[in-house]
Design a protein around this motif. Structure first.
Motif, PDB file in Angstrom:
ATOM      1  N   UNK A 290      20.924  -4.088  43.260  1.00  0.00           N
ATOM      2  CA  UNK A 290      19.468  -4.143  43.173  1.00  0.00           C
ATOM      3  C   UNK A 290      18.923  -2.961  42.385  1.00  0.00           C
ATOM      4  N   UNK A 291      19.522  -1.782  42.604  1.00  0.00           N
ATOM      5  CA  UNK A 291      19.112  -0.617  41.832  1.00  0.00           C
ATOM      6  C   UNK A 291      19.323  -0.816  40.350  1.00  0.00           C
ATOM      7  N   UNK A 292      20.466  -1.404  39.982  1.00  0.00           N
ATOM      8  CA  UNK A 292      20.739  -1.685  38.575  1.00  0.00           C
ATOM      9  C   UNK A 292      19.794  -2.719  38.003  1.00  0.00           C
ATOM     10  N   UNK A 293      19.457  -3.729  38.805  1.00  0.00           N
ATOM     11  CA  UNK A 293      18.526  -4.763  38.350  1.00  0.00           C
ATOM     12  C   UNK A 293      17.133  -4.186  38.118  1.00  0.00           C
ATOM     13  N   UNK A 294      16.701  -3.285  39.008  1.00  0.00           N
ATOM     14  CA  UNK A 294      15.390  -2.655  38.842  1.00  0.00           C
ATOM     15  C   UNK A 294      15.356  -1.814  37.570  1.00  0.00           C
ATOM     16  N   UNK A 295      16.424  -1.071  37.308  1.00  0.00           N
ATOM     17  CA  UNK A 295      16.498  -0.272  36.084  1.00  0.00           C
ATOM     18  C   UNK A 295      16.384  -1.171  34.854  1.00  0.00           C
ATOM     19  N   UNK A 296      17.143  -2.268  34.847  1.00  0.00           N
ATOM     20  CA  UNK A 296      17.101  -3.190  33.710  1.00  0.00           C
ATOM     21  C   UNK A 296      15.725  -3.815  33.552  1.00  0.00           C
ATOM     22  N   UNK A 297      15.124  -4.228  34.670  1.00  0.00           N
ATOM     23  CA  UNK A 297      13.804  -4.861  34.639  1.00  0.00           C
ATOM     24  C   UNK A 297      12.752  -3.913  34.061  1.00  0.00           C
TER      25      UNK A 297
ATOM     26  N   UNK B  99      10.262   4.830  43.480  1.00  0.00           N
ATOM     27  CA  UNK B  99       9.771   4.770  44.858  1.00  0.00           C
ATOM     28  C   UNK B  99      10.301   3.531  45.560  1.00  0.00           C
ATOM     29  N   UNK B 100      10.318   2.405  44.851  1.00  0.00           N
ATOM     30  CA  UNK B 100      10.762   1.144  45.442  1.00  0.00           C
ATOM     31  C   UNK B 100      12.198   1.219  45.938  1.00  0.00           C
ATOM     32  N   UNK B 101      13.029   2.017  45.281  1.00  0.00           N
ATOM     33  CA  UNK B 101      14.445   2.088  45.644  1.00  0.00           C
ATOM     34  C   UNK B 101      14.649   2.787  46.989  1.00  0.00           C
ATOM     35  N   UNK B 102      13.603   3.370  47.544  1.00  0.00           N
ATOM     36  CA  UNK B 102      13.699   3.841  48.931  1.00  0.00           C
ATOM     37  C   UNK B 102      14.139   2.669  49.807  1.00  0.00           C
ATOM     38  N   UNK B 103      13.678   1.472  49.438  1.00  0.00           N
ATOM     39  CA  UNK B 103      14.037   0.271  50.191  1.00  0.00           C
ATOM     40  C   UNK B 103      15.493  -0.111  50.093  1.00  0.00           C
ATOM     41  N   UNK B 104      16.242   0.527  49.215  1.00  0.00           N
ATOM     42  CA  UNK B 104      17.684   0.269  49.161  1.00  0.00           C
ATOM     43  C   UNK B 104      18.380   0.805  50.398  1.00  0.00           C
ATOM     44  N   UNK B 105      17.684   1.688  51.145  1.00  0.00           N
ATOM     45  CA  UNK B 105      18.273   2.315  52.339  1.00  0.00           C
ATOM     46  C   UNK B 105      19.609   2.967  52.002  1.00  0.00           C
ATOM     47  N   UNK B 106      19.649   3.548  50.823  1.00  0.00           N
ATOM     48  CA  UNK B 106      20.885   4.116  50.295  1.00  0.00           C
ATOM     49  C   UNK B 106      20.519   5.396  49.538  1.00  0.00           C
ATOM     50  N   UNK B 107      20.806   6.544  50.147  1.00  0.00           N
ATOM     51  CA  UNK B 107      20.411   7.812  49.557  1.00  0.00           C
ATOM     52  C   UNK B 107      20.903   8.043  48.142  1.00  0.00           C
ATOM     53  N   UNK B 108      22.215   7.905  47.885  1.00  0.00           N
ATOM     54  CA  UNK B 108      22.712   8.143  46.530  1.00  0.00           C
ATOM     55  C   UNK B 108      22.066   7.243  45.481  1.00  0.00           C
ATOM     56  N   UNK B 109      21.807   5.979  45.838  1.00  0.00           N
ATOM     57  CA  UNK B 109      21.157   5.076  44.885  1.00  0.00           C
ATOM     58  C   UNK B 109      19.726   5.529  44.611  1.00  0.00           C
ATOM     59  N   UNK B 110      19.025   5.986  45.643  1.00  0.00           N
ATOM     60  CA  UNK B 110      17.661   6.498  45.467  1.00  0.00           C
ATOM     61  C   UNK B 110      17.648   7.691  44.524  1.00  0.00           C
TER      62      UNK B 110
END
Length: 369
Positions: free
Chosen positions: A356-363, A129-140
């Motif tokens: 940021x998406x990669x960092x969230x996955x790792x975290x 859900x947080x990755x919505x904030x990436x403002x990047x559809x493919x990353x979401x």
């Protein structure tokens, strides 16, 4: 008579949730056609939502597309090649400090992650859900599928809807935390000469650095940078044009239909969907605030002041956000041209959102280990 009875049976088995989803699908189509909100994605997504919610329709073809392109994360990766081929990193390379705005404008991701946990979502769902904030559809899409989130459909709809609503969301937030004097700060654009060698080396260097800093983002950033390398190498012009047009458009079209499989009534019509939409809005607001406040912080120490609105363009919604900032600058001062500065921050946001998406996955993986 048998046909009539079968039709009657279909009507009896038509739930209000299915009706709601068909209405949502129709609204997405309306937004795409009448208001031109991300039409290449919202139109097929809306039509797909109608298709998969018809009674007794198994939508096996849509399911197959979902399993092949979304569940395997293939479509987001291919789409990143097209996006990379579209991006000109020239304004960013002329002023590398704009990378900082891209990083600051990811604040909403981490605030939303904490809020999603506070309201009761499991950690993997909260991260998606947080990755919505990436403002990047493919990353979401990539992150939601990586965590096998049960809310993929709602996350994708929220991500793309808010990207389309950037011109509505960002201006009031920017005005709230800036003064008229700050919004009138002029930033003359004096582009530095960027050599072809630099343009070629940049995507290679970014891939290596991002892979070292956030290994989980290596595939996403690698495909994005590969698309840009096709653009900048100078020997694959036809492939670059194909990636920008044919590949990007085709994948977006098929992606919209495939995503609709996750918008079936039983998995979409829930209270959680409304909460996710609300959290997505919070993510976009804090992204905007993060970029602007960081620019204001820089101005406390900088000799040459930056227009803090530039920070708002650090989100990944390219090129909508940079256009919003440029338009707001002109409304304050008709001779204040911020487009190129904003574009540099905007493309830096594209890079930062993937990392940021990669960092969230790792975290999250470390916390779940």
């Amino acid at each position: 008579m048998e046909d009539f009875l079968r039709l009657f049976e279909n009507v009896l088995n038509f739930s209000w949730q299915q009706g709601a989803m068909i209405l949502i699908g129709a609204m997405l189509i309306l937004c795409a056609i009448k208001w031109k909100m991300e039409p290449s994605l919202l139109l097929p997504m809306g039509f797909g939502a109608i298709l998969v919610n018809l009674p007794f329709v198994s939508a096996e073809a849509v399911h197959t597309l979902y399993e092949v392109g979304i569940a395997t994360e293939l479509f987001p990766l291919l789409l990143f090649i097209g996006i990379g081929a579209m991006i000109d990193f020239g304004p960013l390379l002329s002023n590398p400090k704009l990378l900082l705005f891209g990083a600051a404008a990811q604040l909403g991701i981490f605030i939303t992650l904490m809020l999603a946990r506070l309201v009761g979502f499991e950690l993997n769902d909260a991260a998606a859900i947080a990755i919505i904030g990436a403002a990047d559809g493919p990353t979401s899409i990539y992150v939601a599928e990586y965590f096998d989130s049960q809310y993929t459909g709602a996350i994708i709809v929220a991500a793309y809807s808010y990207m389309a609503l950037v011109p509505i969301i960002q201006p009031p937030v920017i005005r709230l935390i800036t003064t008229s004097k700050e919004r009138r700060i002029r930033m003359p654009y004096k582009p530095a000469s960027v050599s072809r060698t630099t343009r070629i080396l940049f995507p290679i260097a970014v891939t290596i650095i991002a892979g070292a800093v956030a290994p989980k983002s290596a595939e996403l950033i690698g495909f994005l940078m590969f698309g840009n390398l096709i653009r900048e190498c100078g020997v694959l012009k036809s492939l670059s044009e194909s990636a920008q047009n044919v590949l990007a458009n085709l994948i977006t079209l098929v992606l919209g239909i495939a995503v609709a499989f996750s918008m079936r009534a039983e998995s979409f019509v829930k209270v959680e969907t409304l909460v996710i939409i609300g959290l997505g809005l919070i993510a976009f607001v804090f992204d905007t605030m993060g970029g602007v406040l960081f620019a204001k912080l820089m101005n406390l120490f900088a000799k040459n002041k930056v227009n803090p609105m530039i920070g708002a363009a650090g989100i990944s919604a390219f090129p909508m956000s940079s256009r919003v900032v440029h338009k707001m600058g002109l409304s304050e001062d008709p001779y204040n041209y911020l487009l190129m500065h904003a574009a540099g921050a905007n493309v830096s946001g594209q890079i930062a959102s993937v990392i940021a998406g990669g960092l969230v996955i790792s975290l999250v993986e470390n916390l779940l280990a």
